[in-house]
Design a protein around this motif. Sequence first.
Motif, PDB file in Angstrom:
ATOM      1  N   TYR A   7      47.484  32.515  40.813  1.00 39.54           N
ATOM      2  CA  TYR A   7      48.399  33.341  41.601  1.00 39.54           C
ATOM      3  C   TYR A   7      48.868  32.585  42.845  1.00 39.54           C
ATOM      4  CZ  TYR A   7      47.185  37.359  38.690  1.00 39.54           C
ATOM      5  OH  TYR A   7      47.024  38.229  37.636  1.00 39.54           O
ATOM      6  N   SER A   8      50.005  32.986  43.350  1.00 40.29           N
ATOM      7  CA  SER A   8      50.594  32.314  44.522  1.00 40.29           C
ATOM      8  C   SER A   8      49.727  32.517  45.763  1.00 40.29           C
ATOM      9  CB  SER A   8      51.992  32.875  44.797  1.00 40.29           C
ATOM     10  OG  SER A   8      52.822  32.685  43.673  1.00 40.29           O
ATOM     11  N   PRO A   9      49.724  31.533  46.663  1.00 33.20           N
ATOM     12  CA  PRO A   9      48.988  31.681  47.933  1.00 33.20           C
ATOM     13  C   PRO A   9      49.524  32.899  48.697  1.00 33.20           C
ATOM     14  CG  PRO A   9      49.672  29.408  47.607  1.00 33.20           C
ATOM     15  CD  PRO A   9      50.367  30.215  46.545  1.00 33.20           C
ATOM     16  N   GLY A  10      48.625  33.600  49.385  1.00 31.56           N
ATOM     17  CA  GLY A  10      49.044  34.783  50.130  1.00 31.56           C
ATOM     18  C   GLY A  10      48.875  36.067  49.352  1.00 31.56           C
ATOM     19  N   MET A  11      48.593  35.972  48.054  1.00 36.46           N
ATOM     20  CA  MET A  11      48.354  37.163  47.242  1.00 36.46           C
ATOM     21  C   MET A  11      46.858  37.458  47.227  1.00 36.46           C
ATOM     22  SD  MET A  11      50.945  36.611  43.991  1.00 36.46           S
ATOM     23  CE  MET A  11      51.052  38.358  43.589  1.00 36.46           C
ATOM     24  N   LYS A  12      46.520  38.736  47.219  1.00 38.26           N
ATOM     25  CA  LYS A  12      45.124  39.167  47.207  1.00 38.26           C
ATOM     26  C   LYS A  12      44.697  39.328  45.746  1.00 38.26           C
ATOM     27  CE  LYS A  12      42.090  42.785  49.074  1.00 38.26           C
ATOM     28  NZ  LYS A  12      41.163  41.846  49.731  1.00 38.26           N
ATOM     29  N   VAL A  13      43.789  38.459  45.275  1.00 39.10           N
ATOM     30  CA  VAL A  13      43.368  38.462  43.877  1.00 39.10           C
ATOM     31  C   VAL A  13      42.135  39.347  43.717  1.00 39.10           C
ATOM     32  CG1 VAL A  13      42.627  37.040  41.929  1.00 39.10           C
ATOM     33  CG2 VAL A  13      44.273  36.129  43.587  1.00 39.10           C
ATOM     34  N   MET A  14      42.156  40.221  42.690  1.00 38.55           N
ATOM     35  CA  MET A  14      41.068  41.190  42.492  1.00 38.55           C
ATOM     36  C   MET A  14      40.702  41.289  41.020  1.00 38.55           C
ATOM     37  SD  MET A  14      42.705  44.001  45.048  1.00 38.55           S
ATOM     38  CE  MET A  14      44.327  43.458  44.503  1.00 38.55           C
ATOM     39  N   TYR A  15      39.434  41.618  40.792  1.00 44.10           N
ATOM     40  CA  TYR A  15      38.871  41.753  39.439  1.00 44.10           C
ATOM     41  C   TYR A  15      38.945  43.224  39.016  1.00 44.10           C
ATOM     42  CZ  TYR A  15      35.354  41.651  35.679  1.00 44.10           C
ATOM     43  OH  TYR A  15      34.695  41.775  34.489  1.00 44.10           O
ATOM     44  N   VAL A  16      39.371  43.457  37.768  1.00 40.68           N
ATOM     45  CA  VAL A  16      39.456  44.831  37.242  1.00 40.68           C
ATOM     46  C   VAL A  16      38.124  45.192  36.601  1.00 40.68           C
ATOM     47  CG1 VAL A  16      40.701  46.413  35.744  1.00 40.68           C
ATOM     48  CG2 VAL A  16      41.928  44.524  36.835  1.00 40.68           C
ATOM     49  N   THR A  17      37.507  46.246  37.085  1.00 43.52           N
ATOM     50  CA  THR A  17      36.181  46.654  36.616  1.00 43.52           C
ATOM     51  C   THR A  17      36.259  47.392  35.285  1.00 43.52           C
ATOM     52  OG1 THR A  17      36.277  48.772  37.780  1.00 43.52           O
ATOM     53  CG2 THR A  17      35.445  46.862  39.012  1.00 43.52           C
ATOM     54  N   LYS A  18      35.076  47.779  34.768  1.00 39.65           N
ATOM     55  CA  LYS A  18      35.010  48.495  33.486  1.00 39.65           C
ATOM     56  C   LYS A  18      35.729  49.833  33.531  1.00 39.65           C
ATOM     57  CE  LYS A  18      30.638  46.524  31.867  1.00 39.65           C
ATOM     58  NZ  LYS A  18      29.242  46.837  31.451  1.00 39.65           N
ATOM     59  N   SER A  19      35.832  50.412  34.695  1.00 35.22           N
ATOM     60  CA  SER A  19      36.519  51.701  34.821  1.00 35.22           C
ATOM     61  C   SER A  19      38.030  51.555  34.832  1.00 35.22           C
ATOM     62  CB  SER A  19      36.071  52.405  36.116  1.00 35.22           C
ATOM     63  OG  SER A  19      36.481  51.640  37.251  1.00 35.22           O
ATOM     64  N   GLY A  20      38.528  50.303  34.876  1.00 31.57           N
ATOM     65  CA  GLY A  20      39.963  50.062  34.915  1.00 31.57           C
ATOM     66  C   GLY A  20      40.536  50.083  36.319  1.00 31.57           C
ATOM     67  N   ALA A  21      39.659  49.987  37.354  1.00 27.02           N
ATOM     68  CA  ALA A  21      40.115  50.056  38.737  1.00 27.02           C
ATOM     69  C   ALA A  21      39.761  48.773  39.482  1.00 27.02           C
ATOM     70  CB  ALA A  21      39.477  51.253  39.438  1.00 27.02           C
ATOM     71  N   ILE A  22      40.426  48.569  40.604  1.00 26.22           N
ATOM     72  CA  ILE A  22      40.108  47.442  41.488  1.00 26.22           C
ATOM     73  C   ILE A  22      39.550  48.002  42.803  1.00 26.22           C
ATOM     74  CG2 ILE A  22      41.769  45.806  40.527  1.00 26.22           C
ATOM     75  CD1 ILE A  22      43.743  46.640  42.711  1.00 26.22           C
ATOM     76  N   ARG A  23      38.573  47.283  43.364  1.00 27.20           N
ATOM     77  CA  ARG A  23      38.013  47.713  44.656  1.00 27.20           C
ATOM     78  C   ARG A  23      38.918  47.223  45.780  1.00 27.20           C
ATOM     79  NH1 ARG A  23      33.262  49.532  46.710  1.00 27.20           N
ATOM     80  NH2 ARG A  23      32.209  49.454  44.683  1.00 27.20           N
ATOM     81  N   TRP A  24      39.189  48.157  46.726  1.00 22.90           N
ATOM     82  CA  TRP A  24      40.090  47.843  47.841  1.00 22.90           C
ATOM     83  C   TRP A  24      39.341  47.989  49.162  1.00 22.90           C
ATOM     84  CZ3 TRP A  24      44.474  45.377  48.115  1.00 22.90           C
ATOM     85  CH2 TRP A  24      45.273  45.474  49.252  1.00 22.90           C
ATOM     86  N   LYS A  25      39.216  46.868  49.880  1.00 26.58           N
ATOM     87  CA  LYS A  25      38.558  46.840  51.190  1.00 26.58           C
ATOM     88  C   LYS A  25      37.149  47.440  51.148  1.00 26.58           C
ATOM     89  CE  LYS A  25      42.748  46.720  53.967  1.00 26.58           C
ATOM     90  NZ  LYS A  25      43.523  47.319  55.082  1.00 26.58           N
ATOM     91  N   SER A  26      36.424  47.138  50.134  1.00 28.15           N
ATOM     92  CA  SER A  26      35.005  47.491  49.980  1.00 28.15           C
ATOM     93  C   SER A  26      34.739  48.984  49.785  1.00 28.15           C
ATOM     94  CB  SER A  26      34.168  47.010  51.179  1.00 28.15           C
ATOM     95  OG  SER A  26      34.275  45.613  51.322  1.00 28.15           O
TER      96      SER A  26
END
Length: 393
Positions: free
Chosen positions: A318-337
Motif C-alpha cells: 500500500y502507498s505510504p501514508g495509508m493506515k494498513v489493518m488486518y481483517v479479523t475472523k469476524s470480518g472487522a478491523i480494529r480502529w485505535k485499539s
Amino acid sequence: MPWKETTTMEQKIEFICEWNSQKYSISELCRAFEISRPTAYKLINKYEKFGLEGLLDDSKAPIHHPNQTDPKVVEMILKLKEKHKIWGAKKLRVLLFNDFTENQIPSVVTVHNILKKNGLVQPQRRLRRIKPTYPIFDPQQCNEVWSADYKGKFKMGNKIYCHPLTIADSKSRFLFSAKAHLHEDLKSVKKEFTRVFRMFGMPKQVHTDNGSPFAAATSIQRFSRLSYWFIELGILPVFSDPSHPEQNGRHERMHRDLKASCAMPSAFDIKTQQRTLNAFVKEYNNVRPHEALDMMTPAEVHIRSNKPFPERIKEWTYSPGMKVMYVTKSGAIRWKSYYWVYLSRALTGKYVAAIEIGNDVWKVFFRNVLLGYFNQNDLSYKESTTRLSPKIV
C-alpha cells in the motif's frame, strides 16, 4: 365459361360420362356445363390420351425455372438443418459456402422458404422489446470483459441436477468453458476459472449476476470471496443491476442455445453430460456463424489475452501514508485499539488500508479497489462498532 361449383374433378368426370353416352352433341354439353367448345375438346383429347388421370389440373408453373435452386443445394440445406436443428436460415446459408460457389447459393429468404416448405421452421413467440437498463457492458476489445454465470440447473437421466458453469469473452463471444457441476460453490468455480486462466490468459473485468458464489448481495460492494480472489489477480469484478439479466443479454442468449442443444433432452450422468457440453463449445466457437460478428465464428475473432495467470499471488504494497489493518475472523478491523469497523467476513485474513479524506471520514481500500467509507465520529464509546458504507457518510 368456368366450371360450376361442386368440385371441378366431379364435373369433368360427369362431362366425360355424358359425352361417352353419345346422347348429346358437343354444343349441348357445352351449354349444360357452361364451358367453351375449345375447353370441351381439350378435355376429351386428354381423356383419350391419358384416361381419367388426364382430367387432373395441370400445374401452371414452368417445368424449368431459370432461378430454381439446385437440388443438390436443397439437399445440403436439409442435411445442415438436421445436424443443426436450432439454427436459422442465415447461419445455415453461411455453411453452404464450404461446398458451393456464390452463384449456386440462394438468398437467406430462399433458404428460409426451403426450410418452411419442408416443415422445418417453427414459428417463434413474439417478445415485447424492453428498453435496456444501464450500465450495459459493451467491450470494444477481446478480453476487456468476460462474462460468467451458472445456466439454470436441470435434471439428468439419473435424476441428479446438473449446474453448467459458462465463461465467455463478451466481445468475441468465444466460449471458454461450459463445465458441468453438481453444486454451485466457490471451490468448483475457482477451479474452473484457474484452468481457463492458465489456458487463455486473464481479462480486465469479469461480469456476473448477483448470485452465489459470484456476488454477496448483503456484502460491501456486493463483493464475495470469489470477487476478492479476482481482485488479487488484478481482475475487477463487475455486476449486473439486481433483477436485470438483460444487462448480460449476449451471455443469456448463448444459454438459450446451450439449453436447446444439451438439456433437451439431457444426458444420463455428469460424465456423459460433460461430453455433450464439450461438443456444444466446439461447435459454438468454430462452426456456428454469429450475426454480431458479421457471420464470422467466435474462434475467427477471438485473440488470446496477453495477461498471464500468476501461479503465486504477489503481496500488495500500500502507498505510504495509508493506515494498513488486518481483517479479523469476524470480518472487522480494529480502529485505535478500542473500536471496530465491520467490512466483510469474505476479507478474513487479508489486509486493507485506510486514508483520511477530511472531517474524520476515512476511505478504505483492498489493494487498488475502493471498498467504502466510514466516519470515526460515529465511534463514541469503547468497543463500539460501525459498518463500512459504499458512500461518504
